[in-house]
Design an enzyme around this catalytic site. Structure first.
Site, PDB file in Angstrom:
ATOM      1  N   VAL A  74     157.086  65.239  62.173  1.00  0.00           N
ATOM      2  CA  VAL A  74     158.000  66.123  62.688  1.00  0.00           C
ATOM      3  C   VAL A  74     158.794  66.153  64.210  1.00  0.00           C
ATOM      4  O   VAL A  74     158.900  66.997  65.164  1.00  0.00           O
ATOM      5  CB  VAL A  74     157.506  67.220  62.060  1.00  0.00           C
ATOM      6  CG1 VAL A  74     158.583  68.325  60.799  1.00  0.00           C
ATOM      7  CG2 VAL A  74     156.572  68.103  62.563  1.00  0.00           C
ATOM      8  N   TYR A 166     145.250  76.571  67.793  1.00  0.00           N
ATOM      9  CA  TYR A 166     145.573  77.016  66.575  1.00  0.00           C
ATOM     10  C   TYR A 166     146.850  77.912  66.402  1.00  0.00           C
ATOM     11  O   TYR A 166     147.962  77.554  66.373  1.00  0.00           O
ATOM     12  CB  TYR A 166     145.008  76.829  65.691  1.00  0.00           C
ATOM     13  CG  TYR A 166     146.172  77.313  63.821  1.00  0.00           C
ATOM     14  CD1 TYR A 166     146.293  75.865  63.429  1.00  0.00           C
ATOM     15  CD2 TYR A 166     146.055  78.069  63.353  1.00  0.00           C
ATOM     16  CE1 TYR A 166     147.297  75.997  62.493  1.00  0.00           C
ATOM     17  CE2 TYR A 166     146.805  78.724  62.584  1.00  0.00           C
ATOM     18  CZ  TYR A 166     146.823  77.093  62.076  1.00  0.00           C
ATOM     19  OH  TYR A 166     147.668  77.704  60.075  1.00  0.00           O
ATOM     20  N   ALA A 168     147.863  79.926  69.048  1.00  0.00           N
ATOM     21  CA  ALA A 168     148.940  79.947  70.353  1.00  0.00           C
ATOM     22  C   ALA A 168     150.510  79.214  69.722  1.00  0.00           C
ATOM     23  O   ALA A 168     151.490  79.355  70.532  1.00  0.00           O
ATOM     24  CB  ALA A 168     148.377  78.722  71.603  1.00  0.00           C
ATOM     25  N   LYS A 170     151.315  78.801  66.594  1.00  0.00           N
ATOM     26  CA  LYS A 170     152.125  79.770  65.740  1.00  0.00           C
ATOM     27  C   LYS A 170     152.399  81.523  66.402  1.00  0.00           C
ATOM     28  O   LYS A 170     153.326  81.369  65.675  1.00  0.00           O
ATOM     29  CB  LYS A 170     150.527  80.262  64.614  1.00  0.00           C
ATOM     30  CG  LYS A 170     150.334  79.522  64.469  1.00  0.00           C
ATOM     31  CD  LYS A 170     151.098  79.107  63.143  1.00  0.00           C
ATOM     32  CE  LYS A 170     150.796  77.156  61.960  1.00  0.00           C
ATOM     33  NZ  LYS A 170     151.862  77.386  61.676  1.00  0.00           N
ATOM     34  N   ILE A 199     144.786  80.657  52.576  1.00  0.00           N
ATOM     35  CA  ILE A 199     145.486  79.533  51.262  1.00  0.00           C
ATOM     36  C   ILE A 199     144.729  78.743  50.947  1.00  0.00           C
ATOM     37  O   ILE A 199     144.584  78.231  51.801  1.00  0.00           O
ATOM     38  CB  ILE A 199     147.225  79.554  51.390  1.00  0.00           C
ATOM     39  CG1 ILE A 199     147.878  80.980  52.261  1.00  0.00           C
ATOM     40  CG2 ILE A 199     147.603  79.292  50.006  1.00  0.00           C
ATOM     41  CD1 ILE A 199     147.440  82.373  51.436  1.00  0.00           C
TER      42      ILE A 199
HETATM   43  P1  NAD Z   1     147.831  70.892  54.116  1.00  0.00           P
HETATM   44  O1  NAD Z   1     147.240  70.274  54.872  1.00  0.00           O
HETATM   45  O2  NAD Z   1     147.850  71.119  52.708  1.00  0.00           O
HETATM   46  O3  NAD Z   1     149.713  70.527  54.513  1.00  0.00           O
HETATM   47  C1  NAD Z   1     150.412  70.209  55.305  1.00  0.00           C
HETATM   48  C2  NAD Z   1     151.498  69.365  55.398  1.00  0.00           C
HETATM   49  O4  NAD Z   1     152.199  68.936  56.210  1.00  0.00           O
HETATM   50  C3  NAD Z   1     151.049  67.779  54.939  1.00  0.00           C
HETATM   51  O5  NAD Z   1     151.503  67.589  53.908  1.00  0.00           O
HETATM   52  C4  NAD Z   1     150.664  67.088  56.038  1.00  0.00           C
HETATM   53  O6  NAD Z   1     151.427  65.524  55.650  1.00  0.00           O
HETATM   54  C5  NAD Z   1     152.354  67.058  56.432  1.00  0.00           C
HETATM   55  N1  NAD Z   1     152.507  67.074  58.347  1.00  0.00           N
HETATM   56  C6  NAD Z   1     150.790  67.283  59.053  1.00  0.00           C
HETATM   57  N2  NAD Z   1     151.507  67.013  60.234  1.00  0.00           N
HETATM   58  C7  NAD Z   1     152.387  66.600  60.350  1.00  0.00           C
HETATM   59  C8  NAD Z   1     154.300  66.284  61.116  1.00  0.00           C
HETATM   60  N3  NAD Z   1     153.671  65.366  62.339  1.00  0.00           N
HETATM   61  N4  NAD Z   1     155.001  65.457  60.286  1.00  0.00           N
HETATM   62  C9  NAD Z   1     155.411  65.736  58.600  1.00  0.00           C
HETATM   63  N5  NAD Z   1     153.701  66.341  58.243  1.00  0.00           N
HETATM   64  C10 NAD Z   1     154.006  66.315  58.924  1.00  0.00           C
HETATM   65  O7  NAD Z   1     148.550  72.304  54.307  1.00  0.00           O
HETATM   66  P2  NAD Z   1     149.055  73.525  54.176  1.00  0.00           P
HETATM   67  O8  NAD Z   1     147.704  74.492  54.017  1.00  0.00           O
HETATM   68  O9  NAD Z   1     149.598  73.353  52.874  1.00  0.00           O
HETATM   69  O10 NAD Z   1     149.762  74.904  55.657  1.00  0.00           O
HETATM   70  C11 NAD Z   1     150.953  74.506  55.292  1.00  0.00           C
HETATM   71  C12 NAD Z   1     152.372  75.746  56.718  1.00  0.00           C
HETATM   72  O11 NAD Z   1     151.107  76.138  56.256  1.00  0.00           O
HETATM   73  C13 NAD Z   1     151.235  74.637  58.128  1.00  0.00           C
HETATM   74  O12 NAD Z   1     151.908  75.562  58.932  1.00  0.00           O
HETATM   75  C14 NAD Z   1     149.483  75.708  58.163  1.00  0.00           C
HETATM   76  O13 NAD Z   1     149.633  76.029  59.545  1.00  0.00           O
HETATM   77  C15 NAD Z   1     150.853  77.151  57.477  1.00  0.00           C
HETATM   78  N6  NAD Z   1     149.234  78.061  57.496  1.00  0.00           N
HETATM   79  C16 NAD Z   1     148.277  77.464  56.462  1.00  0.00           C
HETATM   80  C17 NAD Z   1     147.629  78.879  55.845  1.00  0.00           C
HETATM   81  C18 NAD Z   1     146.220  78.296  54.489  1.00  0.00           C
HETATM   82  O14 NAD Z   1     145.353  78.669  55.181  1.00  0.00           O
HETATM   83  N7  NAD Z   1     146.227  77.002  53.793  1.00  0.00           N
HETATM   84  C19 NAD Z   1     147.224  79.640  56.500  1.00  0.00           C
HETATM   85  C20 NAD Z   1     148.288  80.477  57.427  1.00  0.00           C
HETATM   86  C21 NAD Z   1     149.529  79.345  57.894  1.00  0.00           C
END
Ligand code: NAD
Length: 264
Positions: A74, A166, A168, A170, A199
């Site tokens: 991305v 992280y 900042a 977000k 999550i």
């Molecule tokens: P995850 O690590 O399980 O999945 C993230 C996905 O993003 C992966 O498939 C990874 O390959 C992809 N990714 C990472 N960097 C990338 C890049 N540069 N280009 C393309 N793809 C890329 O994470 P998740 O827990 O499913 O998190 C998804 C989103 O939710 C993230 O933005 C995370 O910050 C946010 N989030 C997660 C939680 C949590 O507790 N899991 C809480 C709040 C926010």
């Protein structure tokens, strides 16, 4: 051009719509791709994890849904543009974009290196910015009253040791979401953010199993719902914001967190 999205008696219905989901190879992004496809959308899945992406596409198509893989990072705006172009080939429209790809990083303020900050901003903020820019460009060109959903975090609501970079990034996503909502609203395009709590996904499961079990037990204790959040819980919030069920909502931040606000 109509500014009113097509409405139906089934507001979560997405048949005939096309969605781009970044971060679709795992966790929340994969759960979102599956749910949007179950609602009827053709889902264009983007991620840098090619193998995970193929698995997601197989899961969607295995259920009879429509999915296409776009292996990309991305941080590469040209690749995002090409994915949107592929999704809208043959005169199709982009109706939904869910910018979910993200990475975690922890370091104290004192130990934060410039390259860490640059990397996390590049993925977690600029990646979302570029996804939004390409989605708005496509929606504007076709006159589509689309919906864009960005992924923030409960980390924007409180400070916690180690989470400067992280949180900042977000917080910048939240500001992007609200700003873009004001700019794209007159075109009929809605822009909303999701700020999940803790999550259970690959991102939060890359720990020592004992630490993991302790964290999960603490989350269960703190939540009035007495359970941890799953990727599907967040995907349902994305589906709500992507669909006509949220037709008069824009510039909002929704918090699927089981009633547990940070800091924990
Ligand atoms: P995850 O690590 O399980 O999945 C993230 C996905 O993003 C992966 O498939 C990874 O390959 C992809 N990714 C990472 N960097 C990338 C890049 N540069 N280009 C393309 N793809 C890329 O994470 P998740 O827990 O499913 O998190 C998804 C989103 O939710 C993230 O933005 C995370 O910050 C946010 N989030 C997660 C939680 C949590 O507790 N899991 C809480 C709040 C926010």
């Amino acid at each position: 051009m109509s500014l009113t999205p097509s409405t139906s008696s089934a507001p979560y219905e997405l048949h005939g719509r096309t969605a781009l989901v970044t971060g679709a190879a795992a966790g929340i992004g994969r759960a979102t791709a599956l749910l949007l496809a179950r609602a009827g959308a053709a889902v264009h899945c983007a991620d840098r994890d090619t193998a995970g992406l193929a698995e997601t596409v197989d899961l969607v198509t295995g259920e009879g849904g429509k999915a296409h893989a776009h292996p990309l990072d991305v941080t590469d705006r040209a690749a995002l543009r090409a994915a949107v172009a592929a999704a809208t080939a043959d005169g199709g429209t982009l109706d939904i974009a869910a910018a979910i790809a993200g990475i975690m990083h922890t370091s104290s303020v004192a130990e934060t290196r410039e390259e860490d900050l640059d990397r996390i901003l590049a993925v977690n903020f600029k990646g979302v910015l570029h996804t939004c820019q390409e989605a708005v460009a496509a929606m504007t060109a076709s006159g589509t009253p689309g919906s864009i959903v960005t992924m923030a975090s409960g980390a924007v609501d409180a400070a916690q040791p180690g989470l400067l970079c992280y949180s900042a990034a977000k917080a910048a996503v939240v500001q992007l979401t609200k700003t873009l909502a004001t700019e794209a609203g007159p075109l009929g395009i809605r822009v909303n953010a999701v700020a999940p709590g803790w999550i259970r996904t690959p991102m939060t499961s890359r720990h020592d199993p004992r630490t993991q079990a302790q964290t999960e037990a603490a989350m269960v204790r703190m939540s009035p719902l007495r359970r941890v959040g799953e990727a599907e819980d967040v995907a349902r919030t994305v589906l709500f914001l992507a669909s006509d069920a949220s037709s008069f909502m824009t510039g909002q931040v929704l918090r699927p967190n089981g009633g547990v606000a940070m800091p924990w």
